[in-house]
Design a protein around this motif. Structure first.
Motif, PDB file in Angstrom:
ATOM      1  N   LEU A  83    -103.922 159.973 -38.922  1.00 25.68           N
ATOM      2  CA  LEU A  83    -104.007 160.818 -40.108  1.00 25.68           C
ATOM      3  C   LEU A  83    -104.905 160.196 -41.172  1.00 25.68           C
ATOM      4  O   LEU A  83    -105.709 160.886 -41.801  1.00 25.68           O
ATOM      5  N   ALA A  84    -104.767 158.895 -41.385  1.00 24.97           N
ATOM      6  CA  ALA A  84    -105.616 158.214 -42.365  1.00 24.97           C
ATOM      7  C   ALA A  84    -107.083 158.318 -41.968  1.00 24.97           C
ATOM      8  O   ALA A  84    -107.954 158.582 -42.811  1.00 24.97           O
ATOM      9  N   ASP A  85    -107.352 158.133 -40.687  1.00 23.77           N
ATOM     10  CA  ASP A  85    -108.739 158.231 -40.209  1.00 23.77           C
ATOM     11  C   ASP A  85    -109.290 159.641 -40.419  1.00 23.77           C
ATOM     12  O   ASP A  85    -110.447 159.803 -40.837  1.00 23.77           O
ATOM     13  N   MET A  86    -108.480 160.659 -40.179  1.00 24.50           N
ATOM     14  CA  MET A  86    -108.928 162.029 -40.356  1.00 24.50           C
ATOM     15  C   MET A  86    -109.214 162.347 -41.818  1.00 24.50           C
ATOM     16  O   MET A  86    -110.181 163.037 -42.137  1.00 24.50           O
ATOM     17  N   ILE A  87    -108.366 161.847 -42.722  1.00 18.69           N
ATOM     18  CA  ILE A  87    -108.609 162.058 -44.151  1.00 18.69           C
ATOM     19  C   ILE A  87    -109.936 161.425 -44.544  1.00 18.69           C
ATOM     20  O   ILE A  87    -110.770 162.045 -45.217  1.00 18.69           O
ATOM     21  N   ASN A  88    -110.150 160.208 -44.132  1.00 23.21           N
ATOM     22  CA  ASN A  88    -111.378 159.497 -44.507  1.00 23.21           C
ATOM     23  C   ASN A  88    -112.614 160.159 -43.904  1.00 23.21           C
ATOM     24  O   ASN A  88    -113.671 160.230 -44.551  1.00 23.21           O
ATOM     25  N   ARG A  89    -112.518 160.670 -42.696  1.00 21.75           N
ATOM     26  CA  ARG A  89    -113.647 161.382 -42.072  1.00 21.75           C
ATOM     27  C   ARG A  89    -113.912 162.715 -42.764  1.00 21.75           C
ATOM     28  O   ARG A  89    -115.044 163.202 -42.768  1.00 21.75           O
ATOM     29  N   SER A  90    -112.859 163.283 -43.357  1.00 22.49           N
ATOM     30  CA  SER A  90    -112.999 164.588 -44.000  1.00 22.49           C
ATOM     31  C   SER A  90    -113.524 164.490 -45.421  1.00 22.49           C
ATOM     32  O   SER A  90    -113.955 165.500 -45.988  1.00 22.49           O
ATOM     33  N   TYR A  91    -113.483 163.304 -46.011  1.00 20.60           N
ATOM     34  CA  TYR A  91    -113.900 163.144 -47.406  1.00 20.60           C
ATOM     35  C   TYR A  91    -115.190 162.336 -47.534  1.00 20.60           C
ATOM     36  O   TYR A  91    -115.326 161.501 -48.423  1.00 20.60           O
ATOM     37  N   THR A  92    -116.142 162.592 -46.690  1.00 19.54           N
ATOM     38  CA  THR A  92    -117.424 161.899 -46.770  1.00 19.54           C
ATOM     39  C   THR A  92    -118.192 162.279 -48.026  1.00 19.54           C
ATOM     40  O   THR A  92    -119.120 161.586 -48.433  1.00 19.54           O
ATOM     41  N   HIS A  93    -117.784 163.394 -48.677  1.00 18.92           N
ATOM     42  CA  HIS A  93    -118.466 163.870 -49.883  1.00 18.92           C
ATOM     43  C   HIS A  93    -117.875 163.281 -51.154  1.00 18.92           C
ATOM     44  O   HIS A  93    -118.309 163.625 -52.255  1.00 18.92           O
ATOM     45  N   SER A  94    -116.868 162.405 -51.037  1.00 19.53           N
ATOM     46  CA  SER A  94    -116.234 161.841 -52.229  1.00 19.53           C
ATOM     47  C   SER A  94    -115.860 160.392 -51.976  1.00 19.53           C
ATOM     48  O   SER A  94    -116.098 159.847 -50.894  1.00 19.53           O
ATOM     49  N   GLU A  95    -115.255 159.763 -52.985  1.00 14.76           N
ATOM     50  CA  GLU A  95    -114.885 158.351 -52.877  1.00 14.76           C
ATOM     51  C   GLU A  95    -113.452 158.178 -52.377  1.00 14.76           C
ATOM     52  O   GLU A  95    -112.930 157.066 -52.367  1.00 14.76           O
ATOM     53  N   ILE A  96    -112.794 159.239 -51.959  1.00 19.53           N
ATOM     54  CA  ILE A  96    -111.413 159.139 -51.484  1.00 19.53           C
ATOM     55  C   ILE A  96    -111.364 158.340 -50.186  1.00 19.53           C
ATOM     56  O   ILE A  96    -112.127 158.574 -49.254  1.00 19.53           O
ATOM     57  N   HIS A  97    -110.463 157.373 -50.166  1.00 19.36           N
ATOM     58  CA  HIS A  97    -110.245 156.566 -48.964  1.00 19.36           C
ATOM     59  C   HIS A  97    -108.774 156.174 -48.936  1.00 19.36           C
ATOM     60  O   HIS A  97    -108.238 155.686 -49.929  1.00 19.36           O
ATOM     61  N   VAL A  98    -108.115 156.421 -47.817  1.00 18.95           N
ATOM     62  CA  VAL A  98    -106.704 156.072 -47.689  1.00 18.95           C
ATOM     63  C   VAL A  98    -106.515 155.158 -46.496  1.00 18.95           C
ATOM     64  O   VAL A  98    -107.357 155.079 -45.595  1.00 18.95           O
ATOM     65  N   THR A  99    -105.382 154.477 -46.483  1.00 16.23           N
ATOM     66  CA  THR A  99    -105.033 153.589 -45.385  1.00 16.23           C
ATOM     67  C   THR A  99    -103.830 154.143 -44.638  1.00 16.23           C
ATOM     68  O   THR A  99    -103.090 154.997 -45.146  1.00 16.23           O
ATOM     69  N   ALA A 100    -103.617 153.642 -43.438  1.00 18.38           N
ATOM     70  CA  ALA A 100    -102.440 154.032 -42.668  1.00 18.38           C
ATOM     71  C   ALA A 100    -101.167 153.639 -43.409  1.00 18.38           C
ATOM     72  O   ALA A 100    -100.157 154.351 -43.344  1.00 18.38           O
ATOM     73  N   GLU A 101    -101.223 152.546 -44.128  1.00 17.03           N
ATOM     74  CA  GLU A 101    -100.052 152.099 -44.889  1.00 17.03           C
ATOM     75  C   GLU A 101     -99.703 153.104 -45.985  1.00 17.03           C
ATOM     76  O   GLU A 101     -98.527 153.369 -46.261  1.00 17.03           O
ATOM     77  N   TYR A 102    -100.733 153.662 -46.614  1.00 16.63           N
ATOM     78  CA  TYR A 102    -100.497 154.686 -47.638  1.00 16.63           C
ATOM     79  C   TYR A 102     -99.779 155.890 -47.028  1.00 16.63           C
ATOM     80  O   TYR A 102     -98.807 156.400 -47.605  1.00 16.63           O
ATOM     81  N   ILE A 103    -100.239 156.351 -45.878  1.00 14.44           N
ATOM     82  CA  ILE A 103     -99.602 157.494 -45.225  1.00 14.44           C
ATOM     83  C   ILE A 103     -98.163 157.147 -44.850  1.00 14.44           C
ATOM     84  O   ILE A 103     -97.238 157.947 -45.044  1.00 14.44           O
ATOM     85  N   LYS A 104     -97.956 155.949 -44.336  1.00 15.06           N
ATOM     86  CA  LYS A 104     -96.605 155.528 -43.971  1.00 15.06           C
ATOM     87  C   LYS A 104     -95.692 155.507 -45.188  1.00 15.06           C
ATOM     88  O   LYS A 104     -94.518 155.904 -45.109  1.00 15.06           O
ATOM     89  N   ASP A 105     -96.218 155.067 -46.331  1.00 18.12           N
ATOM     90  CA  ASP A 105     -95.406 155.006 -47.554  1.00 18.12           C
ATOM     91  C   ASP A 105     -94.940 156.389 -47.994  1.00 18.12           C
ATOM     92  O   ASP A 105     -93.896 156.528 -48.648  1.00 18.12           O
ATOM     93  N   LEU A 106     -95.708 157.440 -47.655  1.00 19.92           N
ATOM     94  CA  LEU A 106     -95.299 158.797 -48.022  1.00 19.92           C
ATOM     95  C   LEU A 106     -93.987 159.178 -47.361  1.00 19.92           C
ATOM     96  O   LEU A 106     -93.231 160.009 -47.893  1.00 19.92           O
ATOM     97  N   THR A 107     -93.696 158.576 -46.218  1.00 18.33           N
ATOM     98  CA  THR A 107     -92.447 158.903 -45.519  1.00 18.33           C
ATOM     99  C   THR A 107     -91.246 158.244 -46.173  1.00 18.33           C
ATOM    100  O   THR A 107     -90.100 158.551 -45.812  1.00 18.33           O
TER     101      THR A 107
END
Length: 213
Positions: A83-107
């Protein structure tokens, strides 16, 4: 803090973010958050402005979507890397970058709702997903992330994911909200309105940059 009943009556106008977040987040001293109805263009002399839409869905009249080749599955927690990889691949037009740890913390948040983490699957591959929260105190469901891999866009997958999540929410939530950048080149607002989201609330996130000359 806005009274909870006032928020529930008009969430998009009362706060720029969901109620559960507003209870614990402090606005930095170099920032102002202003609803468009109270915005003064003179603020642009000192602040940089980013505009965000905020929309609401009453969870009624949800459109039917049908993409025969796409399946929907609840996302297991061990997919955080993907999921983190997909978010980062989808936001090539902005500075948004997330980590797998961030996604895990959402749970681990009090609004984590596993049944509202839904993937779109094509030939065994996750090609898009939607992550939503549910705040039991307000009855509010919140779309946090909606992503479709760039190479799979234009097929209606984002709308299908959104409507699928809305139908799940309608079984227990009172309403749903979503927000996003007004000037995002992918135009997510169009997707949400197609799925029945309404309101015209815009919030200005103003960051102090000193007097402009």
């Amino acid at each position: 803090m806005v009274p909870i009943e006032s928020y529930k009556a008009n969430p998009c106008k009362m706060l720029s973010i969901p109620y559960w977040k507003a209870k614990s987040i402090s606005i930095p001293p170099n920032m102002k958050i202003v609803h468009d109805s109270e915005f003064d263009s003179g603020l642009l002399d000192k602040y940089l402005d980013k505009k965000y839409f905020r929309l609401k869905h009453n969870l009624q009249g949800i459109p039917d979507t049908n993409i025969p080749e796409i399946g929907f599955e609840v996302i297991p927690q061990d997919k955080t890397d993907e999921l983190a990889d997909m978010i980062n691949r989808s936001y090539t037009h902005s500075e948004i970058h997330v980590t797998a740890e961030y996604i895990k913390d959402l749970t681990a948040t009090p609004v984590y709702c596993p049944k509202l983490w839904i993937s779109a699957v094509l030939e065994g591959k996750i090609v898009g997903f939607i992550l939503c929260d549910f705040d039991r105190e307000t009855g509010e469901a919140v779309i946090e992330w909606l992503q479709v891999l760039p190479e799979y866009r234009g097929r209606g997958i984002a709308s299908a994911l959104t409507c699928k999540a809305l139908k799940v929410m309608s079984g227990f939530a009172d309403f749903a909200t979503v927000s996003g950048e007004c000037d995002n080149i992918t135009n997510p607002e169009k997707v949400y309105r197609r799925c029945g989201f309404q309101r015209n609330d815009v919030w200005h996130i103003l960051k102090f940059e000193g007097a402009k000359t």
